[in-house]
Design an enzyme around this catalytic site. Structure first.
Site, PDB file in Angstrom:
ATOM      1  N   HIS A 132     -35.794  40.268   2.362  1.00  0.00           N
ATOM      2  CA  HIS A 132     -34.489  40.947   2.297  1.00  0.00           C
ATOM      3  C   HIS A 132     -33.890  40.718   0.909  1.00  0.00           C
ATOM      4  CE1 HIS A 132     -30.810  42.758   3.786  1.00  0.00           C
ATOM      5  NE2 HIS A 132     -30.155  41.786   3.185  1.00  0.00           N
TER       6      HIS A 132
ATOM      7  N   LEU B  19     -38.094  50.153   7.521  1.00  0.00           N
ATOM      8  CA  LEU B  19     -36.690  50.443   7.833  1.00  0.00           C
ATOM      9  C   LEU B  19     -36.425  50.747   9.311  1.00  0.00           C
ATOM     10  CD1 LEU B  19     -35.728  52.464   4.637  1.00  0.00           C
ATOM     11  CD2 LEU B  19     -35.323  50.053   5.167  1.00  0.00           C
TER      12      LEU B  19
ATOM     13  N   ASN C 209     -43.481  45.542  -2.979  1.00  0.00           N
ATOM     14  CA  ASN C 209     -43.733  44.227  -2.359  1.00  0.00           C
ATOM     15  C   ASN C 209     -45.157  44.171  -1.801  1.00  0.00           C
ATOM     16  OD1 ASN C 209     -41.327  42.272  -2.200  1.00  0.00           O
ATOM     17  ND2 ASN C 209     -40.394  44.254  -1.837  1.00  0.00           N
TER      18      ASN C 209
ATOM     19  N   ASP D 235     -32.210  40.575  10.466  1.00  0.00           N
ATOM     20  CA  ASP D 235     -32.084  39.625   9.333  1.00  0.00           C
ATOM     21  C   ASP D 235     -31.526  38.272   9.780  1.00  0.00           C
ATOM     22  OD1 ASP D 235     -30.885  42.381   7.302  1.00  0.00           O
ATOM     23  OD2 ASP D 235     -32.938  41.738   7.725  1.00  0.00           O
TER      24      ASP D 235
ATOM     25  N   GLY E 157     -43.413  50.467  -1.733  1.00  0.00           N
ATOM     26  CA  GLY E 157     -44.431  49.443  -1.532  1.00  0.00           C
ATOM     27  C   GLY E 157     -44.700  48.524  -2.708  1.00  0.00           C
TER      28      GLY E 157
ATOM     29  N   ASN F 124     -40.181  38.851   7.018  1.00  0.00           N
ATOM     30  CA  ASN F 124     -39.444  39.938   6.377  1.00  0.00           C
ATOM     31  C   ASN F 124     -38.910  39.475   5.022  1.00  0.00           C
ATOM     32  OD1 ASN F 124     -38.112  42.541   6.239  1.00  0.00           O
ATOM     33  ND2 ASN F 124     -36.189  41.467   6.624  1.00  0.00           N
TER      34      ASN F 124
ATOM     35  N   GLU G  66     -38.066  39.082  -5.324  1.00  0.00           N
ATOM     36  CA  GLU G  66     -38.643  39.373  -3.998  1.00  0.00           C
ATOM     37  C   GLU G  66     -40.158  39.229  -4.015  1.00  0.00           C
ATOM     38  OE1 GLU G  66     -37.431  43.020  -2.044  1.00  0.00           O
ATOM     39  OE2 GLU G  66     -35.662  43.057  -3.325  1.00  0.00           O
TER      40      GLU G  66
HETATM   41  C1  GRF Z   1     -37.031  45.874  -1.095  1.00  0.00           C
HETATM   42  O1  GRF Z   1     -35.835  45.757  -1.815  1.00  0.00           O
HETATM   43  C2  GRF Z   1     -36.952  45.032   0.145  1.00  0.00           C
HETATM   44  O2  GRF Z   1     -36.226  43.842  -0.019  1.00  0.00           O
HETATM   45  C3  GRF Z   1     -36.211  45.927   1.069  1.00  0.00           C
HETATM   46  O3  GRF Z   1     -36.723  47.220   0.814  1.00  0.00           O
HETATM   47  C4  GRF Z   1     -37.207  47.262  -0.510  1.00  0.00           C
HETATM   48  C5  GRF Z   1     -38.664  47.641  -0.475  1.00  0.00           C
HETATM   49  O4  GRF Z   1     -39.113  47.838  -1.719  1.00  0.00           O
HETATM   50  N1  GRF Z   1     -36.407  45.516   2.432  1.00  0.00           N
HETATM   51  P1  GRF Z   1     -40.670  48.185  -1.903  1.00  0.00           P
HETATM   52  O5  GRF Z   1     -40.982  49.349  -0.995  1.00  0.00           O
HETATM   53  O6  GRF Z   1     -41.441  46.957  -1.508  1.00  0.00           O
HETATM   54  O7  GRF Z   1     -40.795  48.509  -3.354  1.00  0.00           O
END
Ligand code: GRF
Length: 207
Positions: A111, A92, A16, A152, A14, A109, A181
């Site tokens: 990626h 996922l 992000n 995607d 988490g 999303n 990201e």
């Molecule tokens: C990130 O690399 C995102 O792009 C991918 O999964 C990862 C999640 O990372 N979909 P986090 O859980 O946000 O640290």
């Protein structure tokens, strides 16, 4: 404009999600995270939500006979929280067609590659960066896109590049891409919440 009600779906650490929480706390996004939903009980992102007094929901896939019922439970939680915008931040599982249709052009999303490279079925997490290194590309990056019925394949909102250095390995590349990201995801959400994203076919115009 009244704040956009946001749900964040996660499966892992988490970071992000944390970037979005922090940006909202700084007052830079006209939105509020009403609920964080995970398909994994031990996803640290659920702890991050709880620390910020955000409703954190674990939906246990094994309690449901099939994906349709599992996604129906997620739709129920989204409706209970009056969600306007869904963010997939390291989530996922594939969303059901019903959920994607219900929230058409309201699911974003992140990626960890420059779509349409190194994406689609089987490309997630560190596998993406390994494929980048194996191919020998000189540039990778991050993509924020709307979610459609594919994997995607939705319209691209923002992308930012990351240089691949000769001495990079999966871990060093993942670290560099993750920083990008965080930046692009919060920027895309800010633009959405400010009503500045216009979808024109496959293009996303930033007003
Ligand atoms: C990130 O690399 C995102 O792009 C991918 O999964 C990862 C999640 O990372 N979909 P986090 O859980 O946000 O640290």
């Amino acid at each position: 404009m009244s704040p956009i009600n946001i749900a964040v779906l996660i499966s892992g650490g988490g970071t992000n999600l944390q970037a979005v929480i922090d940006e909202i706390d700084l007052g830079n996004i006209n939105g509020e995270i009403k609920v964080v939903i995970s398909n994994r009980k031990n996803a640290y992102g659920l702890e991050r939500a709880k620390k910020h007094n955000i409703n954190a929901e674990y939906v246990n896939k094994s309690k449901y006979d099939n994906d349709i019922d599992f996604n129906r439970e997620i739709v129920n939680i989204l409706a209970e929280n009056n969600i306007d915008l869904i963010i997939l931040a390291g989530y996922l599982r594939i969303l059901s067609e019903d959920l994607v249709n219900k929230y058409k052009n309201r699911i974003i999303n992140i990626h960890p590659s420059l779509i349409p490279s190194f994406c689609g079925k089987g490309y997630y997490g560190q596998m993406v960066h390994q494929a980048v290194l194996d191919y020998g590309v000189k540039v990778t990056g991050a993509t924020v896109h709307f979610v459609d019925e594919g994997t995607d394949t939705g319209a691209i909102i923002l992308q930012e590049t990351v240089k691949v250095d000769d001495n990079d390995n999966v871990e060093s590349l993942q670290k560099k891409v993750l920083e990008v990201e965080h930046k692009t995801l919060v920027e895309a959400i800010k633009l959405y919440c400010d009503g500045k994203l216009k979808i024109d076919g496959r293009k996303v115009i930033i007003k």
